[in-house]
Design a protein around this motif. Structure first.
Motif, PDB file in Angstrom:
ATOM      1  N   GLU A   1       0.814  -1.306   0.045  1.00  0.00           N
ATOM      2  CA  GLU A   1       0.093   0.010  -0.016  1.00  0.00           C
ATOM      3  C   GLU A   1       1.030   1.374  -0.005  1.00  0.00           C
ATOM      4  O   GLU A   1       1.845   1.353   0.664  1.00  0.00           O
ATOM      5  CB  GLU A   1      -0.929   0.098   1.337  1.00  0.00           C
TER       6      GLU A   1
ATOM      7  N   LYS B   1      -8.061  -2.972  -2.439  1.00  0.00           N
ATOM      8  CA  LYS B   1      -7.541  -2.203  -1.170  1.00  0.00           C
ATOM      9  C   LYS B   1      -7.409  -3.398  -0.080  1.00  0.00           C
ATOM     10  O   LYS B   1      -8.397  -4.013  -0.024  1.00  0.00           O
ATOM     11  CB  LYS B   1      -8.339  -1.119  -1.087  1.00  0.00           C
TER      12      LYS B   1
ATOM     13  N   CYS C   1      -3.226   0.512  -3.574  1.00  0.00           N
ATOM     14  CA  CYS C   1      -2.589  -0.818  -3.392  1.00  0.00           C
ATOM     15  C   CYS C   1      -2.425  -1.615  -4.748  1.00  0.00           C
ATOM     16  O   CYS C   1      -2.937  -1.726  -5.572  1.00  0.00           O
ATOM     17  CB  CYS C   1      -3.668  -1.700  -2.527  1.00  0.00           C
TER      18      CYS C   1
END
Length: 158
Positions: free
Chosen positions: A119, A141, A153
């Motif tokens: 991330e 995500k 992400c």
């Protein structure tokens, strides 16, 4: 340059972590990445933390991975989550992050992990460029910031 594994609570790791947190604070106007991390997260065989040292023994870059499995936060079984990738400003543009990334991918693969995930944020275009040029693609995500608009992400099969 020498890449060495260290514990996440090693003084050099703490120093670099403080620096990356300060940079996140400047970029995002907050106190840095609030994702909960524990020293045990980066202990082999379930993780690894690396620091790159220059010829004088100064820590100049870092990064780690930790094992993640299905957890209700968007991770999948077999994930290795990339954390705390950082290169000090004076050493950027020399391929250090790419070398650490490759070493972390190799280690996670050897540990039986099947996918590297990470991330990053929309205010980190250098990170996005590194990851996309290294074969990472956008993914669903996950993690602490999965509901934040600036969260991006990425994943790569190992």
């Amino acid at each position: 340059m020498h890449i060495r594994p260290v514990p996440f609570d090693h003084p050099d790791a703490v120093k670099l972590n403080d620096q990356v947190q300060a940079e996140y604070g400047v970029r995002y106007g907050d106190d840095g990445d609030a994702t909960p991390l524990d020293t045990a997260d980066f202990r082999p065989p379930n993780g690894l933390y690396l620091i790159t040292y220059d010829a004088l023994g100064t820590p100049v870059a870092s990064g780690g991975w930790r094992a993640q499995d299905e957890n209700g936060e968007g991770n999948e079984d077999g994930d290795a989550e990339l954390k705390r990738m950082y290169v000090i400003e004076q050493m950027r543009g020399r391929g250090l992050a790419r070398r650490i990334l490759a070493a972390l991918e190799d280690d996670a693969r050897a540990a039986g992990r099947t996918r590297m995930v990470l991330e990053t944020g929309a205010k980190q275009p250098e990170a996005v460029a590194l990851y996309t040029s290294s074969g990472y693609e956008p993914c669903g995500k996950f993690g602490y910031y999965r509901f934040h608009d600036l969260s991006l992400c990425y994943a790569k099969a190992l």
